[in-house]
Design a protein around this motif. Structure first.
Motif, PDB file in Angstrom:
ATOM      1  N   ILE A  72      48.170  64.174  41.389  1.00 27.10           N
ATOM      2  CA  ILE A  72      48.221  65.242  41.115  1.00 27.10           C
ATOM      3  C   ILE A  72      47.918  65.597  42.620  1.00 27.10           C
ATOM      4  O   ILE A  72      46.756  66.697  41.973  1.00 27.10           O
TER       5      ILE A  72
ATOM      6  N   ARG B  15      44.063  68.328  42.716  1.00 29.39           N
ATOM      7  CA  ARG B  15      43.327  66.998  42.532  1.00 29.39           C
ATOM      8  C   ARG B  15      42.123  67.776  42.305  1.00 29.39           C
ATOM      9  O   ARG B  15      41.741  68.986  43.517  1.00 29.39           O
ATOM     10  N   PRO B  16      41.183  66.514  42.804  1.00 29.92           N
ATOM     11  CA  PRO B  16      39.487  67.504  42.554  1.00 29.92           C
ATOM     12  C   PRO B  16      39.090  67.857  43.512  1.00 29.92           C
ATOM     13  O   PRO B  16      39.303  67.568  44.796  1.00 29.92           O
TER      14      PRO B  16
ATOM     15  N   PHE C 195      44.997  58.399  39.580  1.00 27.89           N
ATOM     16  CA  PHE C 195      45.941  58.618  39.409  1.00 27.89           C
ATOM     17  C   PHE C 195      46.823  58.190  41.026  1.00 27.89           C
ATOM     18  O   PHE C 195      47.750  59.418  41.063  1.00 27.89           O
ATOM     19  N   LEU C 196      46.108  58.049  41.187  1.00 28.14           N
ATOM     20  CA  LEU C 196      46.918  56.577  42.182  1.00 28.14           C
ATOM     21  C   LEU C 196      47.958  56.308  42.195  1.00 28.14           C
ATOM     22  O   LEU C 196      48.158  54.897  41.056  1.00 28.14           O
TER      23      LEU C 196
ATOM     24  N   CYS D  26      37.547  65.370  46.049  1.00 22.88           N
ATOM     25  CA  CYS D  26      39.347  64.695  47.282  1.00 22.88           C
ATOM     26  C   CYS D  26      39.350  65.577  48.032  1.00 22.88           C
ATOM     27  O   CYS D  26      39.749  64.942  49.559  1.00 22.88           O
TER      28      CYS D  26
ATOM     29  N   CYS E 201      48.649  60.109  46.018  1.00 26.16           N
ATOM     30  CA  CYS E 201      48.210  60.836  44.676  1.00 26.16           C
ATOM     31  C   CYS E 201      49.202  61.679  44.101  1.00 26.16           C
ATOM     32  O   CYS E 201      49.794  62.663  43.942  1.00 26.16           O
TER      33      CYS E 201
ATOM     34  N   CYS F  11      40.444  56.021  49.864  1.00 25.69           N
ATOM     35  CA  CYS F  11      39.419  57.037  49.368  1.00 25.69           C
ATOM     36  C   CYS F  11      40.241  56.718  48.132  1.00 25.69           C
ATOM     37  O   CYS F  11      39.393  57.341  47.558  1.00 25.69           O
ATOM     38  N   CYS F  12      40.665  56.476  47.775  1.00 27.82           N
ATOM     39  CA  CYS F  12      41.383  56.357  46.575  1.00 27.82           C
ATOM     40  C   CYS F  12      41.073  55.128  45.550  1.00 27.82           C
ATOM     41  O   CYS F  12      41.748  54.907  44.058  1.00 27.82           O
TER      42      CYS F  12
ATOM     43  N   THR G 155      37.307  54.592  43.853  1.00 28.77           N
ATOM     44  CA  THR G 155      36.638  55.412  43.165  1.00 28.77           C
ATOM     45  C   THR G 155      35.654  55.895  43.110  1.00 28.77           C
ATOM     46  O   THR G 155      35.419  54.856  41.669  1.00 28.77           O
TER      47      THR G 155
ATOM     48  N   LEU H 264      35.647  59.919  38.479  1.00 33.11           N
ATOM     49  CA  LEU H 264      36.830  59.499  37.906  1.00 33.11           C
ATOM     50  C   LEU H 264      36.565  58.415  37.703  1.00 33.11           C
ATOM     51  O   LEU H 264      36.626  57.429  38.030  1.00 33.11           O
TER      52      LEU H 264
ATOM     53  N   CYS I 247      41.907  54.731  42.224  1.00 41.48           N
ATOM     54  CA  CYS I 247      41.695  55.931  41.261  1.00 41.48           C
ATOM     55  C   CYS I 247      42.824  56.211  40.033  1.00 41.48           C
ATOM     56  O   CYS I 247      44.147  55.551  40.212  1.00 41.48           O
TER      57      CYS I 247
END
Ligand code: SF4
Length: 140
Positions: free
Chosen positions: A72, A76-77, A64-65, A80, A70, A19-20, A23, A55, A62
């Motif tokens: 962060i 994370r949002p 951030f991946l 997510c 992840c 899912c990252c 995204t 993102l 993403c």
């Protein structure tokens, strides 16, 4: 605005990060603020699409991946945290996203306790998007 970070627990998150990838996760102003407070610059992780803040991807995943994780995770949002719970505007219902590899393992009814938070979040990002677009129109 929600500061308690309710979330969906994904038992596959240790081995799955699908899912990252590619995204299009939508962020609220609150999500952006939290990430910026974490020391990141919005120019690096954010883009705008039809008024929504989403993102940014970097090399197909993403921003951030990092190393399949992840980077962060704690901040994370909200989207997510809810995924694969999504809100379908057409049927006005909270569903499990069928694009999630493990979607058959989940039942949306099991997550009634956070469905209200998902709806609050969705209303928040839609309201913010409308304000953003109106502001742009006023500037023209
Ligand atoms: S912020 Fe984290 S959980 Fe959300 S898409 Fe990016 S890497 Fe995945």
């Amino acid at each position: 605005m929600n500061d308690s970070f309710p979330e969906f627990y994904c038992p596959f998150s240790d081995e799955c990060y699908e899912c990252c990838l590619d995204t299009e996760m939508t962020l609220s102003n609150f999500d952006v603020k939290k990430i910026e407070e974490g020391g990141y610059n919005r120019r690096d992780f954010l883009e705008e699409k039809e008024g929504f803040l989403i993102l940014q991807n970097f090399e197909g995943h993403c921003y951030f991946l990092k190393d399949k994780r992840c980077s962060i995770y704690k901040i994370r949002p909200q989207g997510c945290r809810f995924y694969p719970l999504i809100y379908d505007f057409e049927v006005d219902e909270i569903l499990i996203d069928e694009l999630c590899t493990n979607h058959t393992e989940f039942d949306a009814d099991d997550y009634d306790s956070i469905s209200e938070d998902v709806i609050i979040f969705v209303n928040e990002i839609v309201e913010e998007k409308e304000k953003r677009l109106k502001k742009k129109l006023r500037k023209k």
